[in-house]
Write an enzyme that holds these catalytic residues in place. Structure first.
Site, PDB file in Angstrom:
ATOM      1  N   SER A  49      25.739 -10.205 -35.048  1.00 34.69           N
ATOM      2  CA  SER A  49      25.191 -10.052 -33.698  1.00 34.69           C
ATOM      3  C   SER A  49      25.254  -8.590 -33.267  1.00 34.69           C
ATOM      4  O   SER A  49      24.583  -8.190 -32.317  1.00 34.69           O
ATOM      5  CB  SER A  49      25.966 -10.928 -32.708  1.00 34.69           C
ATOM      6  OG  SER A  49      27.357 -10.706 -32.833  1.00 34.69           O
ATOM      7  N   GLU A 118      26.572 -17.988 -43.333  1.00 33.92           N
ATOM      8  CA  GLU A 118      25.831 -19.077 -42.690  1.00 33.92           C
ATOM      9  C   GLU A 118      25.288 -20.034 -43.744  1.00 33.92           C
ATOM     10  O   GLU A 118      24.821 -19.588 -44.799  1.00 33.92           O
ATOM     11  CB  GLU A 118      24.647 -18.514 -41.884  1.00 33.92           C
ATOM     12  CG  GLU A 118      25.065 -17.687 -40.689  1.00 33.92           C
ATOM     13  CD  GLU A 118      23.884 -17.187 -39.852  1.00 33.92           C
ATOM     14  OE1 GLU A 118      22.745 -17.641 -40.059  1.00 33.92           O
ATOM     15  OE2 GLU A 118      24.126 -16.326 -38.992  1.00 33.92           O
ATOM     16  N   GLU A 185      27.735 -23.786 -34.419  1.00 37.86           N
ATOM     17  CA  GLU A 185      26.951 -23.119 -33.368  1.00 37.86           C
ATOM     18  C   GLU A 185      25.850 -24.029 -32.837  1.00 37.86           C
ATOM     19  O   GLU A 185      25.073 -24.602 -33.596  1.00 37.86           O
ATOM     20  CB  GLU A 185      26.351 -21.812 -33.908  1.00 37.86           C
ATOM     21  CG  GLU A 185      25.510 -21.092 -32.863  1.00 37.86           C
ATOM     22  CD  GLU A 185      25.301 -19.614 -33.108  1.00 37.86           C
ATOM     23  OE1 GLU A 185      25.726 -19.100 -34.171  1.00 37.86           O
ATOM     24  OE2 GLU A 185      24.696 -18.958 -32.233  1.00 37.86           O
TER      25      GLU A 185
HETATM   26  O1  KIV Z   1      27.210 -12.879 -35.271  1.00 39.56           O
HETATM   27  C1  KIV Z   1      27.971 -13.449 -34.482  1.00 39.56           C
HETATM   28  O2  KIV Z   1      28.409 -12.880 -33.472  1.00 39.56           O
HETATM   29  C2  KIV Z   1      28.332 -14.834 -34.763  1.00 39.56           C
HETATM   30  C3  KIV Z   1      29.087 -15.591 -33.721  1.00 39.56           C
HETATM   31  C4  KIV Z   1      28.287 -15.763 -32.501  1.00 39.56           C
HETATM   32  C5  KIV Z   1      29.619 -16.865 -34.226  1.00 39.56           C
HETATM   33  O3  KIV Z   1      28.037 -15.323 -35.807  1.00 39.56           O
END
Ligand code: KIV
Length: 261
Positions: A49, A118, A185
């Protein structure tokens, strides 16, 4: 238990057994990570993220190993207690088991204590190969941001029976392959609760209801530092954007008004 000592994958296992909930947050830089560690968060995830909240990208797909290594190094330097987990970016674990082990190993060399990937049962062999190489792996099921092109968007999963059964099978395959924990998620709360009950390893929810073994949120969301969009499950614990703008305005006024000394 959470007030002393370094958190390890074994600590998380014990927390699940004792019913103590796990608090997890993302961080991408030294200072934020050190503040979150002082606050007592159990897990700090260098999420891919980072690509959206720090680099302004539209998705996580453009995160790459180079960026994840930079941010992992900065975060790991700051953290004394929390378990530091690095996200494996898109294409760093899908191409071959060798690449997956190599890239995960580099994230550990940069200071992470575990990695996250993932995907469900199809990624069980990847999890197994990394765990066999001494690399602790966290799974991630439900809504998978790296697969939004395949799913057509960021939709809630596990709402119908078939999808709930599939998620259950995914979770169990990842546990079987040696994952130490699984992020769930954007999954219907009752499905996430059933998965959590069925597993021996802890689940960490994000938009998956209150019955997971822990929760994770993106730090920029809880601090009010990312306002491009706000997922419905996000809780804002501070609103720092206006404070930063006001502080900058005061400084600019001082400089322009010749009051800055
Ligand atoms: O990339 C991220 O921040 C995540 C979390 C939101 C679980 O995978």
């Amino acid at each position: 238990m959470t007030d002393t000592g370094k958190i390890t994958v074994k600590t998380l296992q014990k927390m699940k057994q004792s019913g103590e909930l796990i608090a997890a947050l993302t961080a991408y830089d030294f200072f934020t990570a050190s503040f979150l560690d002082s606050a007592g968060t159990d897990i700090i995830l260098i999420g891919d993220s980072v690509e959206m909240v720090l680099y302004g990208a539209e998705s996580t797909l453009t995160a790459n190993m180079q960026k994840m290594l930079f941010h992992t190094e900065a975060v790991a330097r700051a953290v004394n207690r929390a378990l530091v987990i690095a996200d494996m970016p898109f294409l760093s674990y899908q191409t071959s088991l060798g690449d997956a082990i190599q890239n995960a190993g580099e994230l550990l060399q940069a200071g992470a204590s575990a990695v996250k990937i993932e995907g469900g049962w199809k990624f069980a062999p990847v999890v197994r190969a990394m765990v066999d190489s001494g690399i602790p792996v966290m799974g991630h099921i439900g809504m998978l941001p790296q697969s939004f092109n395949k799913t057509g968007g960021y939709f809630v999963q596990g709402k119908d029976e078939d999808s709930a059964r599939q998620l259950m099978e995914d979770a169990s395959a990842l546990q079987e392959a040696g994952a130490f924990s699984i992020v769930i998620e954007k999954v219907a709360a009752d499905t996430a609760a059933k998965i959590t009950e069925s597993l021996e390893i802890p689940t960490i929810g994000i938009g998956a209801g209150a019955k997971c073994d822990g929760q994770i949120l993106v730090v920029n969301d809880i601090l009010g530092l990312f306002d491009k969009f706000t997922p419905p499950f996000v809780k804002k614990y501070a609103d720092l954007k206006p404070q930063i703008i006001n502080a900058a305005k005061k400084y600019i006024e001082d400089v322009k008004g010749k009051k800055f000394k």
